[in-house]
Design a protein around this motif. Structure first.
Motif, mmCIF file in Angstrom:
data_model
loop_
_atom_site.group_PDB
_atom_site.id
_atom_site.type_symbol
_atom_site.label_atom_id
_atom_site.label_comp_id
_atom_site.label_asym_id
_atom_site.label_seq_id
_atom_site.Cartn_x
_atom_site.Cartn_y
_atom_site.Cartn_z
ATOM 1 N N SER A 45 -0.873 2.642 -2.657
ATOM 2 C CA SER A 45 -0.403 1.501 -3.443
ATOM 3 C C SER A 45 -1.345 0.838 -4.670
ATOM 4 O O SER A 45 -1.235 0.696 -5.881
ATOM 5 N N ASP A 166 6.978 2.686 -5.149
ATOM 6 C CA ASP A 166 5.978 2.417 -3.896
ATOM 7 C C ASP A 166 6.925 2.448 -2.509
ATOM 8 O O ASP A 166 7.054 1.165 -2.291
ATOM 9 N N GLU A 167 6.993 3.522 -1.770
ATOM 10 C CA GLU A 167 7.535 3.424 -0.585
ATOM 11 C C GLU A 167 8.929 3.053 -0.582
ATOM 12 O O GLU A 167 9.100 2.046 -0.137
HETATM 13 MG MG LIG Z 1 1.227 0.743 0.311
#
Ligand SMILES: [Mg+2]
Ligand SMILES: Nc1ncnc2c1ncn2[C@@H]1O[C@H](COP(=O)(O)OP(=O)(O)O)[C@@H](O)[C@H]1O
Lengths: 233, 411
Positions: A45, A166-167
């Protein structure tokens, strides 16, 4: 499209400093679909946030679409984000009192696109993610998968150079995850550059290239044969 | 910055956050409302003072005779002091350069009849100067003049209410009315800003009154006007000298609290004006404190609002909102809410002031015509709006500076 050289980033916490990224070198060409993998806390991240100009790098250089990203003030960073980047977050980050359509139109609002054109464009992207009928609904009236699709439509609406996710499937069950990945693959098929952070192997295999982070450095960077998500839905 | 889109965005935010809007708005409206009503009440008090002391001339002394309380100059105590015509002449002679006019006043109640109508009235037997002292306004005919005094004419000048009650709308000039058994010809009708009661008097020449009462030379009370050019301190000195002169002439102890009393209208007025203005300052102070607390209320709410919206601000920043846009949106929102609700509070305050006017308030609380001029009301509202914007600016600026990644992490 993206070029990163010798990137370092550490977080200062009081007198301690946590060195998270320790010299990252990596570049992304236009039209790529890259998975950034690694265990939790490996700095995925952090890397993506720096790429998204949501956070600043300590050392190294970053060039985006031939523009050096350096010493940006908040105003410039906001303008670059608006022009170059689309974000897809794990927790969707929709504005809860705005309808799906209004959420999608938000980046266009900051691009100073006229009201009518904004509505039309937002609706077009909502249609692309299959949520045209849900345009007037609030996020609270949507399922997780639908929320993420609204977020994807929002990221697409500004027609950015790069999509950063992000994810994106982190909060979704596997069926819904594959639906979202299917959408991301189709967007990539249309020529868009996309970076997806994930720690799930099956999601990573749906990209065209996997970059593996460990202890703040890239330990592996390989092209893979893309698994089509549509096979699973 | 002021595009329709910006306003749409702001309206939308306000609409979707009703409680917050209401809380901010309520604080502002209440602050302005209290300010306007308090300020209006302060004005009302002031008006009452002005009304009490404003309908007569202010450059006058009224001299009242009474019983002495101290034996003096061979006289016993409890002697009733009485003024006579010669006293009037002596005062006029002694203080000629300072005097504008001097007039006696002999008050008598009288049963007054015109044809079938009759009622009890107070008559004031006076000299022409009284017209100026009482600021009597002639509606028709004339006032008592010097010739009336010299010839002891049986002429009367009646108040508007006297004419209304006795003549029932018919012409009174030239008609004869019976005052306590003597026939008087009406030569004038007057009105007075002091109110209805002031318009129930009947003025007669004082010499005529003396003639009726056995051709005596007694005069009740003396009213005199001094040249305004002598100023406040000149008037105070004049009052002292006059007091001394009369006490010597009428043989009254300089230490006797009674015997005579000189009422100095200018001094009364000054003291009362001071009292009224002190009251007004206190009330304005309270009202100002209310405004300050209103501003503090807004700043608190704005800090809370911005904090509550940190994540949203993070999202907006990720979508490309610049710090300038963030700040101006928050500011405009604050200005919009404070302006609308400030206006509502102002209007409600003014409406309240208008609706509470009346006799009860006037008689029991000494508040006459509570009001605020619209300039002041608007100024205070704008002041609050500006202060509200300033109060919002600090947290807005902080929010705009916070890194998007930090803002996004906020839950
Ligand atoms: Mg992360
Ligand atoms: N704002 C921050 N302050 C301090 N430490 C942080 C901050 N953000 C992340 N970290 C730490 O940096 C490391 C990497 O975090 P992150 O990039 O979020 O990892 P990943 O996304 O791969 O799970 C973690 O150990 C995390 O605790």
């Amino acid at each position: 499209m993206i070029e990163i050289k010798d990137l370092h980033k550490s977080y200062k916490m009081g007198s301690n400093s946590l060195h998270v990224l320790k010299g990252i070198n990596f570049s992304v060409e236009e039209g790529e679909l890259v998975a950034i993998m690694g265990s939790s806390g490996s700095g995925k991240s952090t890397l993506l946030n720096i790429l998204g100009m949501l956070d600043e790098l300590d050392e190294g250089s970053y060039t985006l679409d031939n523009v050096p990203i350096k010493d940006l003030n908040e105003t410039k960073a906001a303008q670059y984000r608006n022009k170059f980047l689309g974000f897809i977050f794990q927790s969707f980050n929709l504005i809860n009192y705005k309808s799906a359509l209004e959420n999608v139109a938000l980046p266009l609002y900051y691009q100073r696109v006229g009201r009518k054109e904004r509505q039309e464009k937002a609706l077009k992207y909502l249609e692309q993610v299959g949520l045209k009928e849900w345009a007037t609904h609030l996020p609270s009236e949507l399922s997780g998968g639908q929320k993420q699709r609204v977020a994807i439509a929002r990221a697409m609406a500004a027609e950015p150079k790069v999509l950063l996710a992000d994810e994106p499937t982190g909060a979704l069950d596997s069926t819904t995850s594959y639906e979202v990945m299917d959408l991301i693959q189709k967007i990539n098929d249309a020529g868009n550059t996309i970076l997806v952070v994930t720690h799930e192997e099956d999601i990573a295999q749906m990209c065209k290239r996997i970059v593996h982070l460990k202890d703040g450095v890239i330990v592996e960077d390989k092209k893979v044969k893309q698994v089509r998500a549509s096979e699973y839905v | 910055m002021f595009s329709i889109d910006t306003w749409k965005e702001i309206l939308k935010t306000i609409q979707k956050n009703k409680l917050r809007t209401f809380l901010t708005g309520f604080t502002v409206a209440l602050g302005i409302f209290i300010y306007v009503t308090l300020y209006g009440m302060g004005n009302g008090l002031n008006n009452t003072f002005m009304k009490f002391f404003g309908d007569d001339a202010t450059n006058i002394f009224r001299i009242y005779p009474s019983q002495t309380t101290i034996p003096f100059g061979g006289y016993k105590a409890k002697r009733q002091i009485e003024f006579k015509n010669e006293d009037l002449d002596d005062i006029a002679k002694e203080f000629a350069p300072l005097l504008e006019y001097i007039t006696p006043q002999i008050r008598r109640g009288a049963f007054v009849t015109y044809k079938e109508k009759s009622d009890n009235y107070t008559t004031r037997a006076i000299a022409p100067g009284m017209q100026f002292a009482e600021k009597t306004i002639m509606m028709k005919g004339r006032y008592i003049n010097a010739k009336d005094i010299r010839d002891r004419t049986k002429y009367a000048v009646i108040g508007r209410m006297v004419e209304k009650d006795l003549f029932q709308g018919k012409e009174s000039l030239g008609e004869y009315i019976d005052i306590g058994g003597s026939a008087f010809k009406v030569v004038g009708v007057f009105q007075d800003d002091g109110g209805d009661n002031e318009e129930r008097y009947i003025y007669l020449p004082f010499t005529t009154r003396q003639l009726i009462e056995g051709n005596n030379d007694k005069i009740g009370q003396v009213t005199l006007a001094f040249n305004e050019a002598i100023g406040y301190s000149g008037a105070m000195k004049f009052q002292r000298n006059l007091n001394e002169f009369i006490r010597k002439k009428k043989v009254i102890s300089p230490n006797d609290p009674r015997g005579i009393y000189i009422e100095n209208v200018a001094d009364n007025l000054k003291q009362n004006q001071q009292f009224a203005s002190v009251l007004k300052i206190i009330i304005s102070g309270i009202a100002f404190a209310v405004i300050i607390s209103g501003i503090l209320g807004i700043s608190n709410i704005m800090v809370f609002v911005v904090k509550e919206r940190t994540k949203e601000i993070g999202i907006r920043k990720a979508m490309g909102a610049t710090p300038k846009i963030i700040i101006s949106t928050i500011l405009l929102e604050s200005i919009f809410i404070t302006a609308i609700f400030g206006f509502i509070g102002m209007v409600l305050g003014i409406m309240t002031l208008n609706s509470i006017q009346g006799k009860v308030l006037e008689d029991d609380y000494f508040i006459t015509n509570p009001s605020i001029n619209s300039g002041t009301a608007i100024f205070v509202t704008i002041l609050l709006v500006i202060c509200g914007a300033l109060a919002a600016y600090v947290p807005a600026k902080r929010a705009a500076r916070i890194k998007p990644i930090v803002a996004l992490r906020d839950e």
